[in-house]
Design a protein around this motif. Structure first.
Motif, PDB file in Angstrom:
ATOM      1  N   ARG A  61     -29.982  36.323  13.773  1.00 40.54           N
ATOM      2  CA  ARG A  61     -28.706  35.619  13.928  1.00 40.54           C
ATOM      3  C   ARG A  61     -27.633  36.225  13.033  1.00 40.54           C
ATOM      4  NH1 ARG A  61     -28.904  29.890  15.802  1.00 40.54           N
ATOM      5  NH2 ARG A  61     -30.980  29.510  16.644  1.00 40.54           N
ATOM      6  N   ALA A  62     -28.051  36.753  11.889  1.00 43.74           N
ATOM      7  CA  ALA A  62     -27.096  37.356  10.948  1.00 43.74           C
ATOM      8  C   ALA A  62     -26.809  38.814  11.279  1.00 43.74           C
ATOM      9  CB  ALA A  62     -27.632  37.248   9.526  1.00 43.74           C
ATOM     10  N   GLY A  63     -27.482  39.341  12.316  1.00 46.36           N
ATOM     11  CA  GLY A  63     -27.288  40.728  12.683  1.00 46.36           C
ATOM     12  C   GLY A  63     -27.914  41.700  11.714  1.00 46.36           C
ATOM     13  N   MET A  64     -29.029  41.295  11.105  1.00 46.86           N
ATOM     14  CA  MET A  64     -29.702  42.133  10.113  1.00 46.86           C
ATOM     15  C   MET A  64     -31.172  42.297  10.474  1.00 46.86           C
ATOM     16  SD  MET A  64     -28.191  40.554   6.579  1.00 46.86           S
ATOM     17  CE  MET A  64     -26.469  40.087   6.421  1.00 46.86           C
ATOM     18  N   SER A  65     -31.825  43.176   9.774  1.00 50.25           N
ATOM     19  CA  SER A  65     -33.264  43.340   9.945  1.00 50.25           C
ATOM     20  C   SER A  65     -33.984  42.310   9.077  1.00 50.25           C
ATOM     21  CB  SER A  65     -33.701  44.743   9.522  1.00 50.25           C
ATOM     22  OG  SER A  65     -33.571  44.888   8.112  1.00 50.25           O
ATOM     23  N   PRO A  66     -35.219  41.926   9.443  1.00 50.81           N
ATOM     24  CA  PRO A  66     -35.971  40.978   8.616  1.00 50.81           C
ATOM     25  C   PRO A  66     -36.123  41.439   7.165  1.00 50.81           C
ATOM     26  CG  PRO A  66     -37.011  41.210  10.747  1.00 50.81           C
ATOM     27  CD  PRO A  66     -35.931  42.252  10.696  1.00 50.81           C
ATOM     28  N   ALA A  67     -36.256  42.738   6.965  1.00 49.14           N
ATOM     29  CA  ALA A  67     -36.404  43.256   5.604  1.00 49.14           C
ATOM     30  C   ALA A  67     -35.162  42.987   4.762  1.00 49.14           C
ATOM     31  CB  ALA A  67     -36.703  44.747   5.647  1.00 49.14           C
ATOM     32  N   ALA A  68     -33.995  42.978   5.401  1.00 51.31           N
ATOM     33  CA  ALA A  68     -32.748  42.763   4.665  1.00 51.31           C
ATOM     34  C   ALA A  68     -32.699  41.374   4.050  1.00 51.31           C
ATOM     35  CB  ALA A  68     -31.552  42.965   5.592  1.00 51.31           C
TER      36      ALA A  68
END
Length: 211
Positions: free
Chosen positions: A53-60
């Motif tokens: 939803r935030a437009g990021m990767s899970p690692a981020a």
């Protein structure tokens, strides 16, 4: 209101969603978490859901929050601090006990209506917190309870209110206000201000306020 109640007010008065959360990536993740928790519930939400939803990767996500529970705690702490600030501002203001109680209810209800997405997470995901964080948030809830109870007690002492059970009435008042976040619809018939005014009148009747 979408984007986790995008006009979320901060104590400084800015209309920027969760502007007290920095850096920007951490703020975006928090906004995404609010939306996901409100829509799916804490336990059904994954860190992958939030990051997406935030437009990021899970690692981020793990750069800014060690766990999903840490995210929930941050949301809950900010929300409860804001709720307590709202109630204390009314309680410590000028006017009779009836005027201050009405002001507290109006502003508290308005916040739960305007920020209904955020408020649902703040008020109804308490049991998902770990023991240490839960204890911290429960202490803030008790301060909110004590603030409203103080106004009602002062009204009873002054002869303004007729309340046989101050503690029970305090719980009823807060529960009535908080529940607004469950049902409020921005496309409904009443605005947040109108709901706040209605509930202020109902609460004054509940305490037997002398007109």
């Amino acid at each position: 209101m979408s984007a986790a109640d995008a006009a979320e007010e901060t104590p400084g008065g800015e209309d920027v969603p969760w502007s007290e959360v920095t850096p920007e990536a951490a703020r975006r993740l928090l906004v995404a978490a609010v939306e996901a928790f409100a829509e799916r519930g804490y336990h059904a939400t994954t860190t992958r859901d939030i990051a997406g939803r935030a437009g990021m990767s899970p690692a981020a996500l793990y750069i800014h929050y060690k766990t999903k529970e840490e995210l929930l705690h941050r949301i809950s702490r900010i929300g409860h601090d804001r709720a307590l600030e709202i109630l204390r501002a009314a309680a410590d203001g000028e006017g009779t006990a009836g005027e201050r109680l009405a002001a507290a209810v109006r502003s508290f209800v308005r916040w739960h209506a305007e920020r209904h997405t955020t408020a649902r997470v703040v008020q109804y995901e308490l049991d998902a917190l770990g023991p240490e964080h839960r204890t911290e948030i429960v202490a803030l809830r008790r301060e909110s309870d004590a603030t409203v109870r103080r106004i009602i007690n002062e009204g009873v002492v002054a002869g303004e209110f007729d309340v046989p059970d101050v503690a029970g009435t305090t719980v009823a008042v807060l529960s009535l206000c908080i529940d607004v976040s469950r049902w409020f619809n921005v496309q409904g018939r009443r605005t947040p201000d109108e709901v706040g005014a209605l509930y202020a009148d109902l609460v004054l009747r509940m305490v037997g306020a002398q007109k």
